[in-house]
Scaffold this motif. Structure first.
Motif, PDB file in Angstrom:
ATOM      1  N   PRO A   1       0.814  -1.214   0.000  1.00 38.38           N
ATOM      2  CA  PRO A   1       0.000   0.000   0.000  1.00 38.38           C
ATOM      3  C   PRO A   1       0.847   1.264   0.000  1.00 38.38           C
ATOM      4  CG  PRO A   1       0.069  -0.948   2.189  1.00 38.38           C
ATOM      5  CD  PRO A   1       0.784  -1.916   1.307  1.00 38.38           C
ATOM      6  N   VAL A   2       0.221   2.362  -0.491  1.00 33.45           N
ATOM      7  CA  VAL A   2       0.940   3.616  -0.599  1.00 33.45           C
ATOM      8  C   VAL A   2      -0.047   4.778  -0.482  1.00 33.45           C
ATOM      9  CG1 VAL A   2       0.762   3.674  -3.132  1.00 33.45           C
ATOM     10  CG2 VAL A   2       2.640   4.873  -2.005  1.00 33.45           C
ATOM     11  N   VAL A   3       0.360   5.818   0.218  1.00 31.96           N
ATOM     12  CA  VAL A   3      -0.415   7.056   0.323  1.00 31.96           C
ATOM     13  C   VAL A   3      -0.230   7.837  -0.980  1.00 31.96           C
ATOM     14  CG1 VAL A   3      -0.595   9.250   1.569  1.00 31.96           C
ATOM     15  CG2 VAL A   3      -0.123   7.131   2.827  1.00 31.96           C
ATOM     16  N   PRO A   4      -1.290   8.420  -1.570  1.00 31.92           N
ATOM     17  CA  PRO A   4      -2.645   8.580  -1.043  1.00 31.92           C
ATOM     18  C   PRO A   4      -3.643   7.536  -1.538  1.00 31.92           C
ATOM     19  CG  PRO A   4      -2.359  10.033  -2.918  1.00 31.92           C
ATOM     20  CD  PRO A   4      -1.054   9.287  -2.745  1.00 31.92           C
ATOM     21  N   LEU A   5      -3.176   6.505  -2.208  1.00 35.02           N
ATOM     22  CA  LEU A   5      -4.103   5.512  -2.755  1.00 35.02           C
ATOM     23  C   LEU A   5      -4.645   4.563  -1.691  1.00 35.02           C
ATOM     24  CD1 LEU A   5      -2.170   4.618  -6.034  1.00 35.02           C
ATOM     25  CD2 LEU A   5      -4.336   5.853  -5.880  1.00 35.02           C
ATOM     26  N   ASP A   6      -3.887   4.349  -0.638  1.00 36.65           N
ATOM     27  CA  ASP A   6      -4.250   3.367   0.377  1.00 36.65           C
ATOM     28  C   ASP A   6      -4.155   3.980   1.772  1.00 36.65           C
ATOM     29  OD1 ASP A   6      -4.296   1.148  -1.619  1.00 36.65           O
ATOM     30  OD2 ASP A   6      -2.138   1.550  -1.680  1.00 36.65           O
ATOM     31  N   THR A   7      -4.701   3.270   2.738  1.00 33.89           N
ATOM     32  CA  THR A   7      -4.587   3.660   4.140  1.00 33.89           C
ATOM     33  C   THR A   7      -3.565   2.781   4.824  1.00 33.89           C
ATOM     34  OG1 THR A   7      -6.899   4.363   4.205  1.00 33.89           O
ATOM     35  CG2 THR A   7      -5.825   3.914   6.313  1.00 33.89           C
ATOM     36  N   LEU A   8      -2.570   3.417   5.418  1.00 35.57           N
ATOM     37  CA  LEU A   8      -1.538   2.694   6.159  1.00 35.57           C
ATOM     38  C   LEU A   8      -1.579   3.155   7.607  1.00 35.57           C
ATOM     39  CD1 LEU A   8      -0.340   3.119   3.099  1.00 35.57           C
ATOM     40  CD2 LEU A   8       1.752   2.243   4.123  1.00 35.57           C
ATOM     41  N   PRO A   9      -1.885   2.294   8.531  1.00 34.57           N
ATOM     42  CA  PRO A   9      -1.987   2.718   9.926  1.00 34.57           C
ATOM     43  C   PRO A   9      -0.650   3.017  10.584  1.00 34.57           C
ATOM     44  CG  PRO A   9      -2.314   0.353   9.733  1.00 34.57           C
ATOM     45  CD  PRO A   9      -2.247   0.875   8.333  1.00 34.57           C
TER      46      PRO A   9
END
Length: 517
Positions: A494-502
């Motif tokens: 995952p990668v910002v801004p496409l995904d949410t990484l906690p």
């Protein structure tokens, strides 16, 4: 060391995987400077090449005697993946030139850093590794990069220092070339470096990578890097990356080069990266919908008491691989009957040819994109009058192109309804006032200005528009900041801004180039 022999070379293109393939002709028509031609251009008052190499040369000249060994500098407008066969030919030229030049005391590589080819995801790394394999482990190599580079481990491992731009718009290219000269001079005289780098899981759209004070966390990361006052630190580069390249090495990267102090380099890199991660929410773009932008333009055009506005067609930026020919903003301006508007620059050599044949003062049916079949390049027709013709050549006046020669090919100013449209033959982003002024157009007299550029125009059009009068428009195109509209296949997810990484923890990787042998 007396009169060191220093080779100069570079392969510079920003590649958008979603754009049509970049060809040999794209480089030959922009900058293909080999051997003596490279040095001749570097020492011109108004060179064709980007400013880094001329500044590198001037700075080394000021430091003391040296022997330049020009190999090849190849540069093209941002576009799609490069034809791999052409890239292989370029690598052959690099290898031949370097081997003939041996022995060398140092090498300077002027690269963009976001290239891909039709077969290779890291051609920049391939160039760096080739140079290292030829000159050996102990010869100093320094490279400069665009701040939109995508940095691989192979790139870092192959050189002694990587230096990226610090300004977006890119008004500091010459300064970074000068930095490269000073650092390389130190390396030639015995200095050794340690390098730390850390890549964040952030692939920010280009609109979120401006560097003016107060424009976001990327600007703040660079500000903090520039405030570091420690003699052990050689260079700190915060490299924003270029999401549209769609590679496994994509991601905002912090690079810290010290005088052989790896722990210090790692600490600084981790601190800067941790701040960027903390502020990751700001890497999500905020654009103005097309219909809202046109309503504002209509209001401004009809009310002389309102300040003029600039509409940035950020989704069709040739400087990021856009084709410079989407019709959406032009069509919307015409449908809304906006007057007193100027729009530039649209790439359409066939339309230019029609206008040249018709002649100044003639009317014609302007047929935009009649044979274009790429994504978003819709055909569009409208009655037009030929206002003026121009050869399309000149010297930049402000911003990134100040003092540099440009060639847009045969060009024309068309009056299409209430909009004056500049149409050019050679694709180029509109980030220079001369693109209008060479037609005798008074930019200050326009009510609405629409530009096919993402952000570099800000360094040149700031004499007309403050930031609050600039509208980044959400329209379709190959460089849309709305990354969710693209079918990414190779971005690290995952990668910002496409995904949410906690959660994420910075952990810099360090190397000591002096221990390479």
């Amino acid at each position: 060391m007396k009169c060191p022999r220093i080779a100069i070379l570079g392969f510079a293109i920003e590649s958008n995987r979603f754009a049509p393939v970049s060809t040999r002709e794209d480089f030959l028509s922009r900058a293909w400077l080999k051997g003596a031609d490279l040095m001749t251009d570097a020492r011109r008052d108004a060179p064709v090449m980007t400013p880094e190499i001329p500044a590198f040369v001037r700075t080394l000249d000021s430091i003391g005697p040296w022997t330049p060994v020009p190999v090849l500098f190849a540069n093209a407008e941002s576009g799609g993946a490069v034809e791999h066969a052409f890239f292989e030919d370029t690598m052959t030229e690099f290898e031949r030139g370097l081997r003939l030049a041996l022995p060398l005391d140092a090498v300077y590589i002027c690269e963009h850093g976001a290239a891909i080819t039709t077969e290779e995801d890291d051609p920049d790394g391939a160039v760096f590794a080739l140079v290292r394999s030829i000159v050996g482990p102990s010869v100093p190599i320094v490279a400069t990069l665009d701040l939109h580079a995508n940095v691989s481990d192979r790139m870092v491992d192959s050189v002694d220092a990587l230096i990226s731009y610090r300004r977006n718009p890119h008004t500091d290219m010459a300064e970074r070339g000068a930095d490269a000269a000073r650092i390389l001079s130190e390396l030639v005289n015995g200095m050794h470096t340690a390098v730390a780098h850390v890549r964040l899981p952030v692939c920010a759209p280009p609109t979120q990578l401006l560097t003016a004070p107060g424009t976001g966390p990327y600007a703040e990361m660079i500000r903090r890097a520039e405030q570091i006052d420690d003699a052990r630190v050689v260079n700190v580069s915060v490299v924003g990356g270029f999401a549209f390249a769609d590679t496994p090495k994509n991601g905002l990267t912090v690079l810290v080069t010290t005088r052989n102090d790896a722990p210090l380099a790692a600490r600084i890199a981790n601190e800067l990266a941790s701040y960027g991660w903390q502020e990751r929410a700001a890497f999500v773009p905020q654009l103005t919908p097309l219909d809202a932008a046109i309503r504002l333009a209509k209001t401004v055009a009809d009310d002389a008491t309102r300040a003029p506005v600039l509409l940035a067609d950020v989704a069709d930026n040739p400087g990021g691989g856009g084709r410079g020919n989407t019709p959406f903003i032009l069509r919307a301006l015409l449908e809304a009957e906006v007057h007193g508007a100027i729009l530039g620059v649209v790439t359409d050599p066939e339309l230019v040819a029609d206008a040249v044949q018709a002649g100044v003062g003639a009317t014609l049916l302007a047929r935009f994109n009649r044979s274009e079949n790429t994504v978003h390049s819709e055909r569009f027709e409208a009655p037009a009058r030929v206002r003026r013709l121009h050869e399309g050549k000149g010297v930049g006046r402000r911003g990134q192109l100040a003092g540099c020669r440009f060639d847009l090919g045969p060009s024309v100013a068309l009056q299409v309804g209430g909009v004056t449209v500049i149409v050019i033959s050679k694709r180029h982003q509109c980030h220079e006032p001369m693109f209008f002024e060479m037609f005798g157009i008074d930019i200050a007299g326009a009510r609405v200005v629409a530009l096919k550029s993402r952000g570099h125009f800000r360094a040149a059009f700031d004499e007309y528009f403050s930031d609050d009068r600039i509208i980044s428009v959400d329209a379709p195109g190959l460089t849309s900041p709305m990354l969710s509209r693209f079918d990414f296949r190779k971005l690290p997810r995952p990668v910002v801004p496409l995904d949410t990484l906690p959660a994420w923890q910075a952990n810099a990787r360090t190397i000591i180039p002096g221990e390479r042998a």
